[in-house]
Design a protein around this motif. Structure first.
Motif, short mmCIF file in Angstrom:
data_model
loop_
_atom_site.label_atom_id
_atom_site.label_comp_id
_atom_site.label_asym_id
_atom_site.label_seq_id
_atom_site.Cartn_x
_atom_site.Cartn_y
_atom_site.Cartn_z
N GLU A 140 -50.66 -14.78 0.91
CA GLU A 140 -50.68 -15.88 -0.05
C GLU A 140 -49.47 -15.82 -0.99
N TRP A 141 -49.18 -14.64 -1.53
CA TRP A 141 -48.03 -14.49 -2.42
C TRP A 141 -46.74 -14.86 -1.69
N SER A 142 -46.67 -14.54 -0.40
CA SER A 142 -45.48 -14.85 0.40
C SER A 142 -45.41 -16.31 0.80
N ASN A 143 -46.45 -17.09 0.45
CA ASN A 143 -46.49 -18.51 0.82
C ASN A 143 -46.43 -18.69 2.33
N THR A 144 -47.18 -17.85 3.04
CA THR A 144 -47.18 -17.89 4.50
C THR A 144 -48.60 -18.04 5.03
N PRO A 145 -49.09 -19.27 5.16
CA PRO A 145 -50.34 -19.46 5.91
C PRO A 145 -50.21 -18.87 7.31
N ALA A 146 -51.33 -18.73 7.98
CA ALA A 146 -51.35 -18.01 9.24
C ALA A 146 -50.33 -18.53 10.24
N ARG A 147 -50.06 -19.83 10.25
CA ARG A 147 -49.14 -20.37 11.26
C ARG A 147 -47.74 -19.81 11.14
N ASN B 56 -47.89 -15.17 15.16
CA ASN B 56 -47.31 -14.71 16.43
C ASN B 56 -46.55 -13.40 16.32
N GLN B 57 -46.52 -12.81 15.14
CA GLN B 57 -45.90 -11.49 15.03
C GLN B 57 -46.69 -10.50 15.87
N GLN B 58 -45.97 -9.68 16.62
CA GLN B 58 -46.59 -8.73 17.53
C GLN B 58 -46.50 -7.31 16.98
N GLY B 59 -47.63 -6.59 17.06
CA GLY B 59 -47.60 -5.16 16.77
C GLY B 59 -48.12 -4.74 15.41
N ASN B 60 -48.43 -5.68 14.51
CA ASN B 60 -49.03 -5.28 13.24
C ASN B 60 -50.46 -4.80 13.49
N PHE B 61 -50.77 -3.58 13.07
CA PHE B 61 -52.14 -3.11 13.27
C PHE B 61 -53.07 -3.66 12.20
N ALA B 62 -52.49 -4.11 11.06
CA ALA B 62 -53.32 -4.57 9.94
C ALA B 62 -52.57 -5.60 9.12
N MET B 63 -53.33 -6.29 8.27
CA MET B 63 -52.77 -7.19 7.26
C MET B 63 -53.48 -6.91 5.94
N GLU B 64 -52.80 -7.23 4.84
CA GLU B 64 -53.41 -7.04 3.54
C GLU B 64 -54.44 -8.14 3.29
N ILE B 65 -55.66 -7.74 2.97
CA ILE B 65 -56.71 -8.69 2.61
C ILE B 65 -56.99 -8.65 1.11
N TRP B 66 -56.42 -7.68 0.44
CA TRP B 66 -56.43 -7.58 -1.03
C TRP B 66 -55.13 -6.92 -1.43
N ASN B 67 -54.46 -7.45 -2.47
CA ASN B 67 -53.23 -6.87 -2.99
C ASN B 67 -53.34 -6.92 -4.51
N SER B 68 -53.52 -5.76 -5.15
CA SER B 68 -53.83 -5.71 -6.58
C SER B 68 -52.76 -6.35 -7.44
N THR C 42 -56.74 -12.28 -2.88
CA THR C 42 -57.92 -11.70 -3.50
C THR C 42 -59.06 -11.41 -2.53
N ASP C 43 -59.07 -12.09 -1.36
CA ASP C 43 -60.27 -11.99 -0.53
C ASP C 43 -60.01 -12.42 0.90
N ALA C 44 -59.10 -11.72 1.58
CA ALA C 44 -58.92 -11.85 3.03
C ALA C 44 -58.43 -13.22 3.47
N ALA C 45 -57.51 -13.81 2.74
CA ALA C 45 -56.95 -15.11 3.14
C ALA C 45 -56.33 -15.02 4.53
N TYR C 46 -56.68 -15.96 5.40
CA TYR C 46 -56.11 -16.15 6.74
C TYR C 46 -56.53 -15.09 7.75
N TRP C 47 -57.26 -14.06 7.33
CA TRP C 47 -57.65 -13.00 8.27
C TRP C 47 -58.49 -13.57 9.41
N ASP C 48 -59.47 -14.40 9.06
CA ASP C 48 -60.35 -14.95 10.10
C ASP C 48 -59.62 -15.91 11.02
N GLU C 49 -58.53 -16.50 10.56
CA GLU C 49 -57.75 -17.35 11.46
C GLU C 49 -57.18 -16.53 12.61
N LEU C 50 -56.67 -15.33 12.30
CA LEU C 50 -56.13 -14.47 13.34
C LEU C 50 -57.24 -13.88 14.20
#
Length: 315
Positions: free
Chosen positions: A138-145, A149-161, A171-179
């Motif tokens: 969200e901070w990066s202004n990058t919705p899932a689209r 298609n990035q390959q090889g990330n084992f995880a994404m941040e779902i909370w960033n203090s 704050t709460d897993a934005a875009y995680w369910d899209e992937l």
């Protein structure tokens, strides 16, 4: 019964920080101060991930805390009336175990204009035996689209203090369910991205592993952890057509899945420690994966990683 990986082993659950900054880049605290604060807050391991500056070193060697090698890499791809960027946390093994970076190695920012052009940077990081985490979408202004298609990330941040405290974002897993809904196996981490000292020790991961770098990395890669800002999760499993979660006292326990309305169990007293959810599908169809989030009476959250009911996570 199918149990989420974090709750299936016998190893101790380790508290860990995967994303923080020090005076080695743009953080306020020195590496020694940042390490000490995490140790005093019960952390078993920590990665110092300063911007484009790799670190292996424990700057407080007298403290029994494991330092996981790492850095944060960055690439801004859209300028003008705003910006969009890719930030990637890299964590890897020791030099002796094949990490391709050097202590204090400094990299230039990426110049990719989209996720396809950014992929070679990720490929190089992976070739140096580092795992990668997609940061603060969200901070990066990058919705899932923009990054799906990035390959090889084992995880994404779902909370960033840091983003939560400064911008009320991530704050709460934005875009995680899209992937996850696309069938991608990607896990969710809570991190601090701490720059100011009050941003440290707010979000963390709890990892089922022995306390050494290789065991921690392997557990992270395999999803044997959960993410938290406070609540504890003790078990999460599927038994037949029922999902079961056990946790510390909570006001709400939620079951999430792409393509399905969220199921919620609530307690006005904030004393929930057990919840069960039906997975019989009904008019909504079958569940391909499920995940749980727990919210306590103070609004603090914890998140399980998914159970993939179609077996897509099996090797």
């Amino acid at each position: 019964m199918k149990q989420q990986q974090a709750f299936a082993g016998k190893e101790k659950m380790l508290k860990g920080g995967l994303h923080c900054h020090t005076t080695r880049s743009d953080g306020v605290g020195t590496p020694e101060e940042v390490i000490r604060k995490h140790y005093e807050n019960g952390y078993d391991f920590l990665a110092l991930t300063d911007h484009r500056c790799y670190n292996f070193k424990n700057y407080a060697p007298e403290l029994p805390i494991t330092i996981v090698p790492g850095m944060e890499y960055d690439n801004t791809f859209e300028h003008g009336k705003g910006f969009r960027c890719f930030h990637t946390v890299c964590i890897g093994p020791s030099k002796e175990d094949g990490n391709g970076y050097e202590q204090d190695q400094r990299l230039e920012s990426g110049t990719a204009k989209n996720q396809e052009e950014y992929q070679p940077y990720l490929d190089e990081i992976h070739a140096k035996k580092n795992l990668t985490i997609y940061c603060h979408p969200e901070w990066s202004n990058t919705p899932a689209r923009y990054f799906e298609n990035q390959q090889g990330n084992f995880a994404m941040e779902i909370w960033n203090s840091g983003c939560v405290m400064e911008n009320d974002m991530d704050t709460d897993a934005a875009y995680w369910d899209e992937l996850l809904g696309q069938g991608k196996v990607i896990y969710g981490v809570a991190t601090d991205d701490g720059h100011a000292m009050n941003q440290h020790c707010v979000g963390w991961v709890m990892v089922r592993a022995e306390n050494n770098i290789n065991a921690i990395l392997e557990a992270l890669k395999n999803g044997a952890f959960y993410a938290s800002c406070g609540p504890e999760i003790y078990n999460f499993y599927v038994d037949g057509e029922k999902a079961v979660v056990e946790c510390s006292a909570a006001a709400k326990i939620r079951l999430h899945c792409d393509g399905h309305p969220t199921q919620i169990v609530r307690s006005q007293n904030g004393d929930l420690t057990h919840a069960e959810f039906s997975l019989d599908g009904g008019w909504t169809g079958n569940y391909k994966y499920i995940r749980i989030s727990v919210i306590d009476k103070d609004g603090k959250k914890a998140w399980t990683n998914p159970i993939f009911l179609d077996g897509q996570d099996e090797k």
